[in-house]
Motif scaffolding. Sequence first.
Motif, PDB file in Angstrom:
ATOM      1  N   ARG A  86      -3.508  42.362  37.828  1.00 35.00           N
ATOM      2  CA  ARG A  86      -3.668  43.638  38.522  1.00 35.00           C
ATOM      3  C   ARG A  86      -2.845  43.621  39.810  1.00 35.00           C
ATOM      4  N   HIS A  87      -2.409  44.825  40.212  1.00 38.54           N
ATOM      5  CA  HIS A  87      -1.426  44.902  41.281  1.00 38.54           C
ATOM      6  C   HIS A  87      -1.595  46.217  42.038  1.00 38.54           C
ATOM      7  N   ASP A  91       3.048  51.466  38.440  1.00 42.18           N
ATOM      8  CA  ASP A  91       4.193  51.328  37.536  1.00 42.18           C
ATOM      9  C   ASP A  91       4.464  49.862  37.218  1.00 42.18           C
ATOM     10  N   ASP A  92       4.295  48.980  38.203  1.00 40.88           N
ATOM     11  CA  ASP A  92       4.512  47.553  37.964  1.00 40.88           C
ATOM     12  C   ASP A  92       3.548  47.021  36.912  1.00 40.88           C
ATOM     13  N   MET A  93       2.284  47.436  37.016  1.00 40.54           N
ATOM     14  CA  MET A  93       1.304  46.988  36.031  1.00 40.54           C
ATOM     15  C   MET A  93       1.626  47.502  34.636  1.00 40.54           C
ATOM     16  N   LEU A  98       3.211  46.445  29.070  1.00 43.41           N
ATOM     17  CA  LEU A  98       4.135  46.652  27.943  1.00 43.41           C
ATOM     18  C   LEU A  98       4.708  45.332  27.448  1.00 43.41           C
ATOM     19  N   ALA A  99       5.047  44.446  28.385  1.00 40.06           N
ATOM     20  CA  ALA A  99       5.588  43.143  27.976  1.00 40.06           C
ATOM     21  C   ALA A  99       4.548  42.333  27.220  1.00 40.06           C
ATOM     22  N   TRP A 100       3.312  42.294  27.723  1.00 40.08           N
ATOM     23  CA  TRP A 100       2.283  41.473  27.060  1.00 40.08           C
ATOM     24  C   TRP A 100       1.834  42.099  25.747  1.00 40.08           C
ATOM     25  N   LEU A 101       1.893  43.439  25.635  1.00 38.27           N
ATOM     26  CA  LEU A 101       1.582  44.050  24.340  1.00 38.27           C
ATOM     27  C   LEU A 101       2.624  43.652  23.306  1.00 38.27           C
ATOM     28  N   VAL A 116      -3.469  42.945  28.446  1.00 41.94           N
ATOM     29  CA  VAL A 116      -3.116  44.354  28.307  1.00 41.94           C
ATOM     30  C   VAL A 116      -4.347  45.230  28.498  1.00 41.94           C
ATOM     31  N   ALA A 117      -5.456  44.850  27.892  1.00 37.64           N
ATOM     32  CA  ALA A 117      -6.683  45.641  28.006  1.00 37.64           C
ATOM     33  C   ALA A 117      -7.140  45.734  29.460  1.00 37.64           C
ATOM     34  N   ASP A 118      -7.071  44.623  30.178  1.00 38.43           N
ATOM     35  CA  ASP A 118      -7.474  44.627  31.581  1.00 38.43           C
ATOM     36  C   ASP A 118      -6.551  45.503  32.422  1.00 38.43           C
ATOM     37  N   LEU A 119      -5.253  45.396  32.186  1.00 39.15           N
ATOM     38  CA  LEU A 119      -4.297  46.212  32.936  1.00 39.15           C
ATOM     39  C   LEU A 119      -4.466  47.692  32.622  1.00 39.15           C
TER      40      LEU A 119
END
Length: 343
Positions: A86-87, A91-93, A98-101, A116-119
């Motif tokens: 988390r950040h 947009d950064d999150m 997207l990368a981790w998905l 991804v779910a947490d973000l």
Amino acid sequence: MNAAAMAEHLQTTLHMLYWNPDIQIMNQWDDSLTVNRPDENYYYWWQAHAADVLLDGYARNGNVDYLNRLEQLFHGILRSNGGTFRHQYYDDMQWMALAWLRAYDMTGAQMYRESVADLWEDIRGGWNAYMGGGIAWRKNQLDYKNTPANAPAAILAARLFQRFGDEADLAWAQEIYDWNKRMLTDPADGFVWDGINRLGDEKIDRDWQFTYCQGVFIGAGLELYTCTRDSTYLEGACRTVIAVKSRLCDSATGMLPDEGIDDTGLFKGILIRYLLRLVDIYPEFELPAEIIEQNAIMLMEHGLDGIGRVGTDWRKPPEGSIQLSVMLSGVILLEAYASLQTK
């Protein structure tokens, strides 16, 4: 010219010059003497694109070294960001999610899906009523809304619906896209502006004309077309590409502009990623492939230095120390061209 071999060469250069084995993240500069400068921020979102670039390499040749580096990077970012993904910036999150998905798609590792779910839970909290809706850019400026904080969120929500089938995610994607189109898209030609109310004056930054914004809006339309088969989304994406050609590309060479260093160093690479996605979905529309090919050939023939570094201007070799953001854009371009050559 073998784009796959050149992409692999740039991946090797990227790892050699930027990988920090001590903290397992990518350095911001290729000169180790400048990495820890006191005036330099930690660019969390660049690390998300570094993860995506590793996945590009793995998709191209199946070398598990890319996945091993990816896992190391995952844990390195987590440590460097205080034990969480988390950040402050929405947009950064979104880029990290997207990368981790994509990492979950390609590996099946649950740690990526859980992240991804947490973000996504945190990202949804950025939607509010200021400026008629939309996701805020950052948590301490909730009334400033922009394309970078909304179009990638629409991409993410649509891809989550594609993977897991939750209708609520599709509804989020459509609502976010509709807001972005209504508020920040030029009705004359589909060109996408950056943001609104940045200075608290409810004005649109019409002079901020970036490749980034075009890329993510194209991507959002493509993912919604994939979900719904509603042709208006595809038509909107194609319209924006035509606007890119007319407004941003050099009329003689087709080259995308030099947008400088820091965050803007990543912008062209982001556009290229979603142009390639359009080629995948709608190959009959030839303009996206033409833009990728023209820029990639110029970079390979004129834009690399002796060790495979990339600068902000893809028409000539770089000089001096090069930021990670800039290098990543070049790798994305050549990975995209390598993929294009296989189609």
